[in-house]
Write a protein that holds these residues in place. Structure first.
Motif, PDB file in Angstrom:
ATOM      1  N   VAL A  90      66.371  42.547  10.685  1.00 34.54           N
ATOM      2  CA  VAL A  90      65.775  43.876  10.588  1.00 34.54           C
ATOM      3  C   VAL A  90      65.635  44.295   9.129  1.00 34.54           C
ATOM      4  N   LEU A  91      66.676  44.089   8.345  1.00 30.68           N
ATOM      5  CA  LEU A  91      66.635  44.525   6.953  1.00 30.68           C
ATOM      6  C   LEU A  91      65.570  43.790   6.147  1.00 30.68           C
ATOM      7  N   VAL A  92      65.428  42.491   6.360  1.00 33.00           N
ATOM      8  CA  VAL A  92      64.445  41.734   5.573  1.00 33.00           C
ATOM      9  C   VAL A  92      63.069  41.716   6.230  1.00 33.00           C
ATOM     10  N   GLY A  93      62.970  42.292   7.442  1.00 35.38           N
ATOM     11  CA  GLY A  93      61.674  42.323   8.117  1.00 35.38           C
ATOM     12  C   GLY A  93      61.228  40.976   8.632  1.00 35.38           C
ATOM     13  N   SER A  94      62.182  40.172   9.066  1.00 33.59           N
ATOM     14  CA  SER A  94      61.875  38.834   9.565  1.00 33.59           C
ATOM     15  C   SER A  94      61.865  38.848  11.092  1.00 33.59           C
ATOM     16  N   ILE A  95      60.674  38.760  11.673  1.00 38.27           N
ATOM     17  CA  ILE A  95      60.560  38.726  13.128  1.00 38.27           C
ATOM     18  C   ILE A  95      61.263  37.472  13.643  1.00 38.27           C
ATOM     19  N   PRO A  96      62.087  37.587  14.682  1.00 36.89           N
ATOM     20  CA  PRO A  96      62.799  36.408  15.200  1.00 36.89           C
ATOM     21  C   PRO A  96      61.860  35.242  15.469  1.00 36.89           C
ATOM     22  N   ILE A 113      59.908  34.821  18.833  1.00 38.48           N
ATOM     23  CA  ILE A 113      58.780  35.733  19.011  1.00 38.48           C
ATOM     24  C   ILE A 113      57.615  35.299  18.124  1.00 38.48           C
ATOM     25  N   GLU A 114      57.922  34.919  16.900  1.00 31.65           N
ATOM     26  CA  GLU A 114      56.886  34.452  15.968  1.00 31.65           C
ATOM     27  C   GLU A 114      56.207  33.192  16.509  1.00 31.65           C
ATOM     28  N   ALA A 115      57.007  32.279  17.050  1.00 29.55           N
ATOM     29  CA  ALA A 115      56.446  31.035  17.589  1.00 29.55           C
ATOM     30  C   ALA A 115      55.535  31.313  18.777  1.00 29.55           C
ATOM     31  N   SER A 116      55.923  32.261  19.612  1.00 31.05           N
ATOM     32  CA  SER A 116      55.101  32.616  20.763  1.00 31.05           C
ATOM     33  C   SER A 116      53.747  33.169  20.322  1.00 31.05           C
ATOM     34  N   ALA A 117      53.756  33.991  19.264  1.00 36.29           N
ATOM     35  CA  ALA A 117      52.506  34.553  18.754  1.00 36.29           C
ATOM     36  C   ALA A 117      51.608  33.459  18.174  1.00 36.29           C
ATOM     37  N   LEU A 118      52.196  32.526  17.443  1.00 33.87           N
ATOM     38  CA  LEU A 118      51.413  31.425  16.873  1.00 33.87           C
ATOM     39  C   LEU A 118      50.823  30.542  17.972  1.00 33.87           C
ATOM     40  N   ALA A 119      51.607  30.321  19.020  1.00 35.06           N
ATOM     41  CA  ALA A 119      51.108  29.520  20.141  1.00 35.06           C
ATOM     42  C   ALA A 119      49.944  30.226  20.832  1.00 35.06           C
ATOM     43  N   SER A 120      50.064  31.542  20.992  1.00 36.68           N
ATOM     44  CA  SER A 120      48.982  32.308  21.624  1.00 36.68           C
ATOM     45  C   SER A 120      47.704  32.223  20.808  1.00 36.68           C
ATOM     46  N   ASP A 153      56.140  44.946  18.635  1.00 31.54           N
ATOM     47  CA  ASP A 153      56.481  45.754  19.808  1.00 31.54           C
ATOM     48  C   ASP A 153      57.527  45.049  20.671  1.00 31.54           C
ATOM     49  N   GLU A 154      57.373  43.741  20.835  1.00 31.82           N
ATOM     50  CA  GLU A 154      58.345  42.975  21.622  1.00 31.82           C
ATOM     51  C   GLU A 154      59.705  42.972  20.937  1.00 31.82           C
ATOM     52  N   TRP A 155      59.694  42.832  19.623  1.00 32.09           N
ATOM     53  CA  TRP A 155      60.941  42.844  18.856  1.00 32.09           C
ATOM     54  C   TRP A 155      61.625  44.204  18.965  1.00 32.09           C
ATOM     55  N   ALA A 156      60.842  45.276  18.831  1.00 28.35           N
ATOM     56  CA  ALA A 156      61.407  46.624  18.932  1.00 28.35           C
ATOM     57  C   ALA A 156      62.045  46.846  20.301  1.00 28.35           C
ATOM     58  N   LEU A 157      61.409  46.319  21.340  1.00 22.64           N
ATOM     59  CA  LEU A 157      61.964  46.436  22.687  1.00 22.64           C
ATOM     60  C   LEU A 157      63.290  45.693  22.787  1.00 22.64           C
ATOM     61  N   ARG A 158      63.352  44.516  22.196  1.00 23.88           N
ATOM     62  CA  ARG A 158      64.591  43.740  22.200  1.00 23.88           C
ATOM     63  C   ARG A 158      65.697  44.459  21.433  1.00 23.88           C
ATOM     64  N   LEU A 159      65.316  45.159  20.375  1.00 18.11           N
ATOM     65  CA  LEU A 159      66.300  45.835  19.535  1.00 18.11           C
ATOM     66  C   LEU A 159      66.863  47.103  20.174  1.00 18.11           C
ATOM     67  N   LEU A 187      58.332  47.340   8.045  1.00 18.27           N
ATOM     68  CA  LEU A 187      57.720  46.036   7.810  1.00 18.27           C
ATOM     69  C   LEU A 187      56.478  46.137   6.925  1.00 18.27           C
ATOM     70  N   ALA A 188      55.756  47.257   7.033  1.00 12.10           N
ATOM     71  CA  ALA A 188      54.481  47.390   6.326  1.00 12.10           C
ATOM     72  C   ALA A 188      54.611  48.032   4.946  1.00 12.10           C
ATOM     73  N   ARG A 189      55.788  48.494   4.588  1.00 11.54           N
ATOM     74  CA  ARG A 189      55.932  49.224   3.323  1.00 11.54           C
ATOM     75  C   ARG A 189      55.579  48.320   2.134  1.00 11.54           C
ATOM     76  N   GLN A 190      55.129  48.951   1.065  1.00  9.98           N
ATOM     77  CA  GLN A 190      54.736  48.224  -0.140  1.00  9.98           C
ATOM     78  C   GLN A 190      55.699  48.469  -1.298  1.00  9.98           C
ATOM     79  N   HIS A 191      56.839  49.047  -1.009  1.00 10.53           N
ATOM     80  CA  HIS A 191      57.797  49.353  -2.073  1.00 10.53           C
ATOM     81  C   HIS A 191      59.205  49.027  -1.594  1.00 10.53           C
ATOM     82  N   GLY A 192      60.133  48.964  -2.531  1.00  2.81           N
ATOM     83  CA  GLY A 192      61.542  48.840  -2.192  1.00  2.81           C
ATOM     84  C   GLY A 192      62.022  47.422  -1.983  1.00  2.81           C
ATOM     85  N   LEU A 193      63.036  47.039  -2.761  1.00  2.00           N
ATOM     86  CA  LEU A 193      63.680  45.741  -2.612  1.00  2.00           C
ATOM     87  C   LEU A 193      65.141  45.941  -2.235  1.00  2.00           C
TER      88      LEU A 193
END
Length: 233
Positions: A19-25, A28-35, A68-74, A95-101
């Motif tokens: 969540v902190l680094v914005g890395s989708i599990p 879920i990422e693999a499922s999206a790529l397969a789709s 959305d799927e990740w948010a539901l899981r969380l 995830l979409a922010r353009q500032h802050g490290l």
């Protein structure tokens, strides 16, 4: 990998680190790529060749579906509940922010894994009790105590409140960080100043204590000690 990217302690949970680094599990990422792959293959099988713009639109749709799927899981995190519940309401913006490290000390405040009495006692096992060493008001110190009410950091907190407001609950603070780079920088400055002081105090306790639990561990003793760390929370 997510924990390293978050610059946090290895006792952080996988969910909180992602969540902190914005890395989708990955699943879920693999499922999206397969789709996306099968969508293109079906189009080609029908004699159609999707234009780059169509592919980009489809990729964006699948990414939002993944979020959305990740948010539901969380909604029911296993560990790292405080961190996950703070970020989940603004997950898309986070995830979409353009500032802050993320920094080592900011991650401590956001994750609760760091130089706090409760963590040092129950998880790191470096303190005999969970008390706050900087005030007399807290028998079980956590990150929220440091952020919100420990009188030792009143001056730093006043500077923070001048930017983000008086509500220092973590969800409100995270929301402010997402909405404004100025707020992000204010929270980061608070974390750097306060955690640096707390770390210095911890080192002083290590160097002056007669308690074996507080002594700095090195080499083989440190590796053996690491095997007894508590699982992520």
């Amino acid at each position: 990998m997510a924990i390293r990217a978050a610059r946090g302690y290895r006792t952080m949970s996988y969910e909180a680190a992602c969540v902190l680094v914005g890395s989708i599990p990955w699943d879920i990422e693999a499922s999206a790529l397969a789709s996306l792959f099968y969508w293109r293959e079906e189009a080609l099988a029908r004699g159609l060749r999707p234009a780059p713009r169509e592919i980009e639109v489809r990729r964006s749709e699948l990414r939002q579906r993944s979020i959305d799927e990740w948010a539901l899981r969380l909604e029911q995190p296993s560990f790292g509940v405080r961190t996950v519940e703070a970020v989940r309401p603004v997950l898309s913006q986070w995830l979409a922010r353009q500032h802050g490290l993320l920094t080592f000390r900011l991650t401590q405040v956001l994750s609760g894994h760091g130089c706090f009495g409760g963590y040092l006692c129950r998880i790191a096992r470096r303190e005999p009790s969970a008390v706050c060493h900087h005030c007399d008001d807290c028998a079980d110190e956590d990150a929220q105590h440091t952020l919100e009410c420990c009188p030792a950091w009143a001056e730093e907190r006043a500077e923070l409140c001048a930017v983000v407001g008086d509500d220092l609950s973590l969800p409100t603070v995270v929301k402010a960080m997402v909405e404004s780079e100025t707020s992000w920088n204010a929270v980061q400055a608070f974390a750097e100043q306060v955690m640096l002081s707390k770390e210095a105090a911890e080192r002083e306790r290590e160097n002056t204590t007669d308690l074996a639990i507080r002594r700095r561990r090195t080499g083989r003793r440190r590796r053996a000690y690491g095997l007894h760390l508590q699982p992520p929370q």
